[in-house]
Design a protein around this motif. Structure first.
Motif, PDB file in Angstrom:
ATOM      1  N   ARG A 233      -4.187  19.634  -5.220  1.00 40.75           N
ATOM      2  CA  ARG A 233      -5.355  18.782  -5.412  1.00 40.75           C
ATOM      3  C   ARG A 233      -6.580  19.532  -4.949  1.00 40.75           C
ATOM      4  O   ARG A 233      -6.630  20.049  -3.832  1.00 40.75           O
ATOM      5  CB  ARG A 233      -5.211  17.482  -4.626  1.00 40.75           C
ATOM      6  CG  ARG A 233      -4.085  16.581  -5.097  1.00 40.75           C
ATOM      7  CD  ARG A 233      -4.091  15.266  -4.342  1.00 40.75           C
ATOM      8  NE  ARG A 233      -5.336  14.553  -4.566  1.00 40.75           N
ATOM      9  CZ  ARG A 233      -5.654  13.408  -3.954  1.00 40.75           C
ATOM     10  NH1 ARG A 233      -4.818  12.889  -3.065  1.00 40.75           N
ATOM     11  NH2 ARG A 233      -6.795  12.810  -4.212  1.00 40.75           N
ATOM     12  N   ARG A 235     -10.191  19.853  -3.498  1.00 36.11           N
ATOM     13  CA  ARG A 235     -10.981  19.025  -2.584  1.00 36.11           C
ATOM     14  C   ARG A 235     -12.368  19.591  -2.323  1.00 36.11           C
ATOM     15  O   ARG A 235     -13.153  18.950  -1.617  1.00 36.11           O
ATOM     16  CB  ARG A 235     -10.237  18.872  -1.251  1.00 36.11           C
ATOM     17  CG  ARG A 235      -8.847  18.256  -1.395  1.00 36.11           C
ATOM     18  CD  ARG A 235      -8.179  18.109  -0.047  1.00 36.11           C
ATOM     19  NE  ARG A 235      -6.820  17.596  -0.193  1.00 36.11           N
ATOM     20  CZ  ARG A 235      -6.507  16.310  -0.269  1.00 36.11           C
ATOM     21  NH1 ARG A 235      -7.484  15.407  -0.197  1.00 36.11           N
ATOM     22  NH2 ARG A 235      -5.249  15.918  -0.401  1.00 36.11           N
ATOM     23  N   THR A 324      -5.437  17.203 -15.971  1.00 36.32           N
ATOM     24  CA  THR A 324      -5.127  15.950 -15.285  1.00 36.32           C
ATOM     25  C   THR A 324      -4.804  14.849 -16.290  1.00 36.32           C
ATOM     26  O   THR A 324      -3.850  14.068 -16.102  1.00 36.32           O
ATOM     27  CB  THR A 324      -6.311  15.528 -14.403  1.00 36.32           C
ATOM     28  OG1 THR A 324      -6.601  16.568 -13.466  1.00 36.32           O
ATOM     29  CG2 THR A 324      -6.002  14.250 -13.651  1.00 36.32           C
TER      30      THR A 324
END
Length: 422
Positions: A233, A235, A324
């Motif tokens: 992920r 960030r 995604t």
């Protein structure tokens, strides 16, 4: 004889005044006397000063400049030189040419912390691209520089000019022996005139922008790999946004610099009788045009790199959201198939779970096995039908690898060196 030595250097009312002679002697250096342009036959002056000296006493500063050069600078040009937010700009008069160039600010905090350009994990001026203007006034036999803050390029040029009298100049080098990009480097000869000196300084200032390319590229490559990593992920969205802002500012800055240098080149090439200018570029015009084109080519390289990096970041963000969305679609496809498989089984379970006494197979001793066989048959039939319709086809999507290749992040790896499947 070709220009040879820095013949004199002194400080006049806060100004660093250097006399660069072309006679090969150093008599003025020992005496500390700066010759007058009206009496000297050869050489030129370099007057280096800060904006604080100009703002403190504008009239007195201009009078001292007039005493040294015989040229009176215009009020509006002095205001432009003192403006800390002035963009890169070019203008000329019958007595001089003026170039304002925005240079990278000296990162004193970085130097104090010991963080060098190019260290892993460091991006110089990434979160705050700080620039300061420097004004050049090019006269036929004098160059005046007005700096906002310290200038590494000017300091290095002064040291290199003094090293012309020293047979063992000191180079700024990396551990591997290569010269630091953005430094002036060793001078084989002194500048032939004020125009050439200005272009050498501009070239060193632009090279400091070029020195930002590699660390910036490395960090953006790492972020792009994180964006396209299917198992991680990302960030660092705020840092990525800061990088995009810096790249846009750098692009606008380079466009202003390129336009200013283009106007300087046009003025240097204009040989018409009514052309405005001081004539500082008349001597060795072809060589000076080559240097101007070289500076513009360096600015163009920085501009093109900023545009490529901004486009690469945009593409990586779009590819991240595309990957995604693809992963979401794959998850929804699996959930849909599972739901469809269990819907008839749930229906059968609900029917035989009703509280009705008179129902087929309810009291049969093998009813359970018949019902389980029927449910398994229905599920198997649905699975075969989905497979025939290719709803359950598991294709080897190499999403991360394909997107990374499109973004130019493969770094020489072979087409089958990795398999990132989703």
């Amino acid at each position: 004889m070709s220009p040879g030595l820095l013949a004199g250097a002194t400080t006049v009312h806060g100004m660093d005044v250097l006399w660069i002679a072309d006679h090969g002697t150093a008599q003025a250096a020992h005496s500390g006397v700066i010759p007058s342009l009206k009496t000297a036959q050869q050489g030129f002056l370099w007057i280096d000063t800060t904006v604080e000296d100009l703002v403190a006493d504008p009239e007195g500063w201009r009078s001292r400049i007039e005493e040294l050069t015989g040229v009176r600078l215009h009020d509006l040009h002095l205001q432009d030189a003192a403006n800390p937010a002035h963009p890169s700009y070019f203008d000329n008069t019958a007595s001089y040419e003026m170039v304002i160039f925005r240079r990278l600010a000296t990162n004193e905090s970085t130097e104090q912390n010991g963080t060098a350009i190019g260290e892993p994990g460091s991006i110089p001026l990434l979160t705050n691209l700080q620039t300061h203007p420097i004004a050049f006034f090019v006269l036929p036999r004098a160059l005046i520089t007005v700096r906002h803050g310290d200038s590494t390029s000017c300091t290095q040029m002064k040291r290199r000019l003094n090293e012309l009298r020293d047979p063992a100049p000191a180079l700024t080098i990396h551990n591997d022996g290569s010269r630091v990009l953005g430094s002036v480097g060793t001078l084989a000869r002194a500048p032939a005139g004020p125009a050439e000196l200005m272009l050498r300084l501009l070239n060193a200032m632009v090279d400091r922008y070029l020195a930002m390319r590699q660390p910036l590229t490395n960090q953006l490559d790492r972020w792009q790999r994180e964006l396209l990593n299917p198992s991680g992920r990302f960030r660092n969205w705020l840092a990525l946004l800061d990088a995009r802002i810096v790249l846009r500012r750098l692009e606008n800055l380079c466009e202003e610099q390129y336009d200013a240098m283009g106007e300087l080149r046009d003025a240097a090439m204009d040989r018409s009788d009514d052309a405005a200018g001081s004539g500082a570029f008349d001597a060795r015009r072809d060589a000076l045009l080559v240097r101007i084109n070289d500076v513009m080519e360096h600015i163009g390289r920085v501009l093109n790199h900023a545009r490529r990096m901004e486009s690469s970041v945009e593409n990586a963000v779009q590819l991240h959201f595309s990957a995604t969305a693809h992963r979401t679609n794959e998850i929804m496809r699996i959930l849909t198939v599972v739901t469809v498989l269990f819907m008839p089984l749930t229906l059968i379970t609900g029917i035989f779970g009703m509280n009705v006494d008179q129902m087929p197979l309810v009291h049969h001793p093998e009813a359970f096995w018949w019902i389980m066989t029927g449910m398994l048959t229905v599920a198997t039939g649905l699975w075969i039908w989905f497979s025939a319709r290719r709803f359950l086809e598991s294709r080897p999507y190499r999403i991360a690898e394909a997107l990374a290749r499109k973004a130019g992040l493969r770094n020489g790896r072979g087409p089958h060196s990795g398999d990132s499947r989703i």
